[in-house]
Design a protein around this motif. Structure first.
Motif, PDB file in Angstrom:
ATOM      1  N   MET A  22       0.829  -1.211   0.000  1.00 41.15           N
ATOM      2  CA  MET A  22       0.000   0.000   0.000  1.00 41.15           C
ATOM      3  C   MET A  22       0.862   1.259   0.000  1.00 41.15           C
ATOM      4  O   MET A  22       0.487   2.279  -0.585  1.00 41.15           O
ATOM      5  N   ASN A  23       2.048   1.191   0.635  1.00 42.17           N
ATOM      6  CA  ASN A  23       2.980   2.319   0.566  1.00 42.17           C
ATOM      7  C   ASN A  23       3.480   2.524  -0.862  1.00 42.17           C
ATOM      8  O   ASN A  23       3.626   3.661  -1.327  1.00 42.17           O
ATOM      9  N   VAL A  24       3.750   1.409  -1.559  1.00 39.25           N
ATOM     10  CA  VAL A  24       4.166   1.484  -2.962  1.00 39.25           C
ATOM     11  C   VAL A  24       3.051   2.104  -3.801  1.00 39.25           C
ATOM     12  O   VAL A  24       3.292   2.972  -4.648  1.00 39.25           O
ATOM     13  N   LEU A  25       1.819   1.680  -3.556  1.00 38.60           N
ATOM     14  CA  LEU A  25       0.678   2.217  -4.294  1.00 38.60           C
ATOM     15  C   LEU A  25       0.502   3.712  -4.042  1.00 38.60           C
ATOM     16  O   LEU A  25       0.134   4.471  -4.946  1.00 38.60           O
TER      17      LEU A  25
ATOM     18  N   GLN B 142       6.873  10.920 -16.023  1.00 35.60           N
ATOM     19  CA  GLN B 142       7.667  10.050 -15.153  1.00 35.60           C
ATOM     20  C   GLN B 142       6.882   8.787 -14.801  1.00 35.60           C
ATOM     21  O   GLN B 142       5.663   8.820 -14.634  1.00 35.60           O
ATOM     22  N   ASP B 143       7.615   7.695 -14.697  1.00 33.02           N
ATOM     23  CA  ASP B 143       7.006   6.430 -14.307  1.00 33.02           C
ATOM     24  C   ASP B 143       7.854   5.819 -13.199  1.00 33.02           C
ATOM     25  O   ASP B 143       9.083   5.957 -13.203  1.00 33.02           O
ATOM     26  N   LEU B 144       7.206   5.165 -12.250  1.00 33.48           N
ATOM     27  CA  LEU B 144       7.918   4.505 -11.155  1.00 33.48           C
ATOM     28  C   LEU B 144       8.084   3.032 -11.485  1.00 33.48           C
ATOM     29  O   LEU B 144       7.109   2.344 -11.806  1.00 33.48           O
TER      30      LEU B 144
ATOM     31  N   GLU C 242      13.146   2.653  -9.032  1.00 32.62           N
ATOM     32  CA  GLU C 242      13.632   3.931  -9.525  1.00 32.62           C
ATOM     33  C   GLU C 242      12.504   4.688 -10.216  1.00 32.62           C
ATOM     34  O   GLU C 242      11.460   4.124 -10.532  1.00 32.62           O
ATOM     35  N   ALA C 243      12.737   5.975 -10.422  1.00 35.84           N
ATOM     36  CA  ALA C 243      11.814   6.800 -11.197  1.00 35.84           C
ATOM     37  C   ALA C 243      12.402   6.982 -12.592  1.00 35.84           C
ATOM     38  O   ALA C 243      13.540   7.433 -12.740  1.00 35.84           O
TER      39      ALA C 243
ATOM     40  N   GLU D  92      18.135  15.026 -12.068  1.00 34.91           N
ATOM     41  CA  GLU D  92      17.238  15.211 -10.925  1.00 34.91           C
ATOM     42  C   GLU D  92      16.226  16.295 -11.296  1.00 34.91           C
ATOM     43  O   GLU D  92      16.600  17.372 -11.751  1.00 34.91           O
ATOM     44  N   LEU D  93      14.955  15.991 -11.120  1.00 36.86           N
ATOM     45  CA  LEU D  93      13.911  16.946 -11.457  1.00 36.86           C
ATOM     46  C   LEU D  93      13.795  18.000 -10.375  1.00 36.86           C
ATOM     47  O   LEU D  93      13.667  17.691  -9.196  1.00 36.86           O
ATOM     48  N   SER D  94      13.851  19.276 -10.762  1.00 35.10           N
ATOM     49  CA  SER D  94      13.694  20.391  -9.830  1.00 35.10           C
ATOM     50  C   SER D  94      12.547  21.253 -10.331  1.00 35.10           C
ATOM     51  O   SER D  94      12.634  21.875 -11.388  1.00 35.10           O
ATOM     52  N   GLY D  95      11.446  21.286  -9.595  1.00 36.65           N
ATOM     53  CA  GLY D  95      10.272  21.990 -10.099  1.00 36.65           C
ATOM     54  C   GLY D  95       9.539  21.100 -11.091  1.00 36.65           C
ATOM     55  O   GLY D  95       9.603  19.879 -11.031  1.00 36.65           O
TER      56      GLY D  95
END
Length: 256
Positions: A16-19, A41-43, A79-80, A185-188
């Motif tokens: 559930m944490n993953v979800l 983005q996809d996890l 990973e993302a 790394e995504l910023s914003g």
């Protein structure tokens, strides 16, 4: 028996944490469907390491080591992954809107002299006639000898040709590319900060009066949202059954 139930509760809770993380990612993609230059983005989810399960009930006397099999503790986010495929180029007619056709990124100056990289060319001119992002970061160019410089617009209009040169001068919009996007790394919403800032200047084709739309597919995000919702419901039912079973087990032990 109770150990098995507790371990199952732990596994369901972890799932559930993953979800929840997947739901947050899905919400971010959906919220930025109209953000210029935003990259979907996809996890990536993975199964945790398996461990051997054994006891000492083997043999005639039920006192020897025997292997029962393996067990894992559920799944986790590995990973993302960011999809850097180009979004649709939309014509706006605004001279301060720029889009890169093909590979590459615009370069912007951040605090402490750092450089950030973006596909979002929705720029504007500030009170000092400087070309900046909507967040206020100066857009960078390179001069005739390759030095980095800010962009100041003289006169009424900004003119950028397909090679990125500004107002028929020797100053060119600074477009760059990287051999590997894995360290970004995504910023914003659409600004990237690579761990390794080694980049190459590119001869990217720049289109004035266009912006690049987000590459988010809303229909895919809606389908994923429904799938996550169903998985939540399934795990909630599993938690309820496990909780009821654990309560019965505790009550039986209490009576004995």
């Amino acid at each position: 028996m109770s150990r098995v139930i507790i371990r199952s509760l732990y596994n369901v809770g972890r799932q559930m944490n993953v979800l929840q993380k997947k739901q947050e990612n899905n919400a971010a993609n959906t919220a930025n469907a109209n953000t210029p230059g935003y990259k979907y983005q996809d996890l990536i989810q993975k199964t945790m390491a398996e461990y051997e399960v054994h006891n000492h009930t083997g043999g005639v006397g039920n006192d020897k080591f025997q292997t029962l099999g393996t067990i894992n503790m559920g799944t986790e986010i590995d990973e993302a992954h960011t999809d850097f495929s180009q979004g649709i180029l939309k014509e706006t007619g605004l001279t301060t809107d720029l889009a890169i056709s093909g590979q590459g990124f615009f370069s912007v100056e951040l605090e402490e002299g750092r450089i950030g990289f973006t596909r979002n060319g929705n720029f504007k001119i500030d009170e000092n006639r400087q070309l900046i992002t909507q967040e206020g970061h100066p857009v960078l160019a390179v001069d005739q000898v390759g030095n980095t410089t800010r962009i100041f617009v003289e006169g009424d209009d900004l003119s950028v040709n397909s090679s990125g040169f500004i107002n028929d001068s020797g100053i060119k919009i600074m477009t760059v590319d990287f051999a590997d996007y894995g360290s970004f790394e995504l910023s914003g919403d659409a600004l990237f900060l690579p761990e390794n800032e080694e980049f190459e200047l590119t001869q990217s084709s720049v289109l004035q009066g266009y912006i690049e739309n987000s590459n988010v597919n809303l229909m895919d995000e809606i389908v994923k949202m429904m799938e996550i919702s169903r998985e939540f419901e399934s795990n909630q039912r599993a938690l309820k059954v496990l909780n009821e079973t654990l309560q019965k087990t505790v009550n039986e032990i209490g009576r004995n």
